[in-house]
Design a protein around this motif. Structure first.
Motif, PDB file in Angstrom:
ATOM      1  N   VAL A   1       0.860  -1.182   0.000  1.00 29.32           N
ATOM      2  CA  VAL A   1       0.000   0.000   0.000  1.00 29.32           C
ATOM      3  C   VAL A   1       0.896   1.230   0.000  1.00 29.32           C
ATOM      4  CG1 VAL A   1      -1.796   1.272   1.225  1.00 29.32           C
ATOM      5  CG2 VAL A   1      -1.819  -1.229   1.243  1.00 29.32           C
ATOM      6  N   ARG A   2       0.736   2.094  -1.036  1.00 29.88           N
ATOM      7  CA  ARG A   2       1.591   3.268  -1.163  1.00 29.88           C
ATOM      8  C   ARG A   2       0.773   4.459  -1.630  1.00 29.88           C
ATOM      9  NH1 ARG A   2       4.922   2.304  -6.791  1.00 29.88           N
ATOM     10  NH2 ARG A   2       6.124   4.017  -5.923  1.00 29.88           N
ATOM     11  N   PRO A   3       1.170   5.676  -1.256  1.00 29.72           N
ATOM     12  CA  PRO A   3       0.428   6.871  -1.686  1.00 29.72           C
ATOM     13  C   PRO A   3       0.715   7.216  -3.136  1.00 29.72           C
ATOM     14  CG  PRO A   3       2.332   7.505  -0.382  1.00 29.72           C
ATOM     15  CD  PRO A   3       2.278   6.005  -0.346  1.00 29.72           C
ATOM     16  N   SER A   4      -0.250   7.834  -3.798  1.00 31.14           N
ATOM     17  CA  SER A   4      -0.061   8.231  -5.192  1.00 31.14           C
ATOM     18  C   SER A   4       1.012   9.309  -5.325  1.00 31.14           C
ATOM     19  CB  SER A   4      -1.379   8.739  -5.790  1.00 31.14           C
ATOM     20  OG  SER A   4      -1.810   9.922  -5.139  1.00 31.14           O
ATOM     21  N   ASP A   5       1.310  10.005  -4.218  1.00 26.82           N
ATOM     22  CA  ASP A   5       2.365  11.035  -4.244  1.00 26.82           C
ATOM     23  C   ASP A   5       3.691  10.458  -4.739  1.00 26.82           C
ATOM     24  OD1 ASP A   5       1.150  13.334  -2.023  1.00 26.82           O
ATOM     25  OD2 ASP A   5       0.377  11.305  -1.978  1.00 26.82           O
ATOM     26  N   GLU A   6       3.936   9.181  -4.439  1.00 26.68           N
ATOM     27  CA  GLU A   6       5.195   8.560  -4.846  1.00 26.68           C
ATOM     28  C   GLU A   6       5.297   8.396  -6.358  1.00 26.68           C
ATOM     29  OE1 GLU A   6       5.735   4.903  -2.749  1.00 26.68           O
ATOM     30  OE2 GLU A   6       5.800   5.850  -0.767  1.00 26.68           O
ATOM     31  N   LEU A   7       4.176   8.540  -7.064  1.00 34.62           N
ATOM     32  CA  LEU A   7       4.162   8.436  -8.524  1.00 34.62           C
ATOM     33  C   LEU A   7       4.054   9.805  -9.180  1.00 34.62           C
ATOM     34  CD1 LEU A   7       1.746   5.381  -8.870  1.00 34.62           C
ATOM     35  CD2 LEU A   7       4.232   5.361  -8.849  1.00 34.62           C
ATOM     36  N   GLY A   8       4.240  10.856  -8.391  1.00 34.94           N
ATOM     37  CA  GLY A   8       4.173  12.209  -8.934  1.00 34.94           C
ATOM     38  C   GLY A   8       2.761  12.754  -9.059  1.00 34.94           C
ATOM     39  N   LEU A   9       1.790  12.059  -8.445  1.00 36.40           N
ATOM     40  CA  LEU A   9       0.397  12.482  -8.501  1.00 36.40           C
ATOM     41  C   LEU A   9      -0.084  12.721  -7.074  1.00 36.40           C
ATOM     42  CD1 LEU A   9      -1.985  12.937 -10.450  1.00 36.40           C
ATOM     43  CD2 LEU A   9      -2.602  10.540 -10.145  1.00 36.40           C
ATOM     44  N   PRO A  10      -0.015  13.961  -6.564  1.00 36.74           N
ATOM     45  CA  PRO A  10      -0.430  14.241  -5.189  1.00 36.74           C
ATOM     46  C   PRO A  10      -1.828  13.716  -4.906  1.00 36.74           C
ATOM     47  CG  PRO A  10       0.647  16.152  -6.134  1.00 36.74           C
ATOM     48  CD  PRO A  10       0.461  15.172  -7.258  1.00 36.74           C
ATOM     49  N   CYS A  11      -1.994  13.115  -3.733  1.00 39.24           N
ATOM     50  CA  CYS A  11      -3.235  12.386  -3.455  1.00 39.24           C
ATOM     51  C   CYS A  11      -4.477  13.269  -3.527  1.00 39.24           C
ATOM     52  CB  CYS A  11      -3.145  11.667  -2.112  1.00 39.24           C
ATOM     53  SG  CYS A  11      -2.979  12.749  -0.671  1.00 39.24           S
ATOM     54  N   GLU A  12      -4.358  14.556  -3.185  1.00 37.65           N
ATOM     55  CA  GLU A  12      -5.528  15.428  -3.197  1.00 37.65           C
ATOM     56  C   GLU A  12      -5.903  15.878  -4.611  1.00 37.65           C
ATOM     57  OE1 GLU A  12      -2.927  15.953  -1.270  1.00 37.65           O
ATOM     58  OE2 GLU A  12      -3.590  15.984   0.827  1.00 37.65           O
ATOM     59  N   THR A  13      -4.988  15.760  -5.568  1.00 34.89           N
ATOM     60  CA  THR A  13      -5.234  16.305  -6.904  1.00 34.89           C
ATOM     61  C   THR A  13      -5.612  15.245  -7.932  1.00 34.89           C
ATOM     62  OG1 THR A  13      -2.908  16.140  -7.558  1.00 34.89           O
ATOM     63  CG2 THR A  13      -3.598  18.175  -6.465  1.00 34.89           C
ATOM     64  N   ARG A  14      -5.609  13.995  -7.541  1.00 39.93           N
ATOM     65  CA  ARG A  14      -5.790  12.920  -8.530  1.00 39.93           C
ATOM     66  C   ARG A  14      -7.100  13.045  -9.296  1.00 39.93           C
ATOM     67  NH1 ARG A  14      -9.720   8.385  -7.654  1.00 39.93           N
ATOM     68  NH2 ARG A  14      -9.191   6.802  -9.190  1.00 39.93           N
TER      69      ARG A  14
END
Length: 384
Positions: free
Chosen positions: A332-345
């Motif tokens: 389980v990992r946050p989308s931030d790690e893929l360059g996509l901030p979690c609040e903006t997806r």
């Protein structure tokens, strides 16, 4: 091409805005996030939206004023995100007021789905002096689909594939999941899948409003839930409810997981302390996701290798711990790690869906919504 994406979800806490650039292949675009902004809804506006979304009787004049206020606030978010007006197109989801998936009536006859995302699209286009693509769900609903979730195909385009199945979980008001096939092997030709699992923050936020006498909108960082103990007996009973056992395609919203649903659940948790009640509601969000993943074997699909998490619920540490504990065998990992901030997806998704509309590219899929076929999503409004 620069595109503004505007999104306000079931939590109705405000408008997320992104300024993004897309180029290259339509189905696998190159993209970059240039800027983002968040404009919270004023307390009075949020109260009016939530009241209407809970089915409160409302005069026609009040509906009109609410639509204008929502549109004005979307424009405010757009201006905050792109003050130089560099975007040439805007994609705006609007504010969901009511969602009715396809179903059968009391006589067993099929009934088409319908969904209302409140927005005055032409007015927004005039205020921003740029074309606006909006009303994204209507075409899918007209083709017999659920009209939601609409994010999975965009998810697959934005974050791409890995060697195994990849899941993307969005924790907004509602928890929705996208399953992306692997880049190689026999499953690579299988379709992208996705559905609404159930409540994410909707019940948690409403409960926090109750427990704080309206002083708090959310359980910040999951602090209150962390002080309580999960009540296993009611949680196990809840997981047997019809929506949680229903197979995809499926979609939902506050019409099912709203204030009345919370009142029923809190009554079933009495006389437990508020901390235990909050812990159990938080565990419910994680448990319905884990249960859906366990049922993948019924579709002859393996568990995903990893689950990327986005949305405001990503900041709830207690919820994230529950997900990791209940979703055995997944990273389980946050989308931030893929360059996509979690609040903006999700705002990024609707920027992409607007770009796809511009390029006449389908944004939905029968494997996700149950529609008769894929189609271009959205209606385009030009400045007058």
């Amino acid at each position: 091409m620069r595109v503004l994406g505007l999104m306000s979800g079931t939590s109705a806490d405000g408008v997320d805005a992104v300024l993004a650039e897309f180029s290259g292949l339509t189905s696998r675009p190159r993209w970059s996030l240039i800027h983002s902004a968040f404009c919270s809804y004023p307390s009075d506006l949020r109260k009016r939206m939530l009241a209407v979304a809970q089915g409160e009787a409302t005069p026609a004049a009040a509906f009109l004023e609410l639509a204008e206020a929502i549109t004005d606030h979307q424009a405010k978010a757009a201006e905050a995100c792109d003050p130089d007006r560099s975007a040439s197109l805007v994609g705006c989801h609007g504010q969901t007021i009511w969602h009715r998936p396809p179903d059968c009536d009391t006589r067993g006859q099929s009934r088409r789905g319908s969904s209302w995302q409140m927005l005055q699209g032409p007015l927004l286009a005039q205020i921003l002096q740029r074309p606006v693509v909006y009303d994204f769900r209507a075409a899918d609903l007209a083709l017999g689909g659920q009209g939601a979730p609409l994010v999975p195909m965009a998810d697959a385009a934005l974050i791409g594939r890995i060697e195994g199945w990849r899941a993307l979980l969005n924790l907004g008001g509602i928890a929705n999941i996208t399953l992306i096939p692997p880049s190689r092997g026999p499953d690579r030709k299988k379709p992208v899948l996705g559905w609404d699992c159930g409540p994410a923050n909707s019940l948690i936020d409403l409960a926090m409003t109750v427990f704080s006498d309206g002083k708090e909108r959310c359980d910040k960082n999951g602090a209150m839930a962390a002080l309580g103990q999960v009540m296993d007996e009611p949680l196990t009973s809840w997981l047997r409810e019809p929506y949680f056992l229903k197979r995809a395609p499926k979609s939902t919203g506050r019409e099912l997981f709203g204030r009345k649903d919370l009142e029923r659940r809190l009554s079933e948790l009495q006389p437990a302390c508020p901390e235990d009640q909050m812990a159990t509601l938080t565990a419910l969000t994680a448990a319905v996701v884990a249960q859906d993943l366990q049922h993948l074997s019924d579709l002859d699909l393996p568990l995903p290798v990893e689950m990327v998490v986005a949305g405001g619920g990503r900041r709830n540490r207690t919820l994230m711990r529950e997900l990791q504990a209940r979703c055995h065998g997944l990273r389980v990992r946050p989308s931030d790690e893929l360059g996509l901030p979690c609040e903006t997806r999700e705002a990024m998704v609707f920027a992409l869906l607007a770009w796809w509309h511009h390029r006449n590219h389908p944004g939905n899929a029968p494997s996700i919504t149950g529609s008769q076929r894929s189609c271009v999503l959205g209606v385009r409004a030009e400045p007058a």
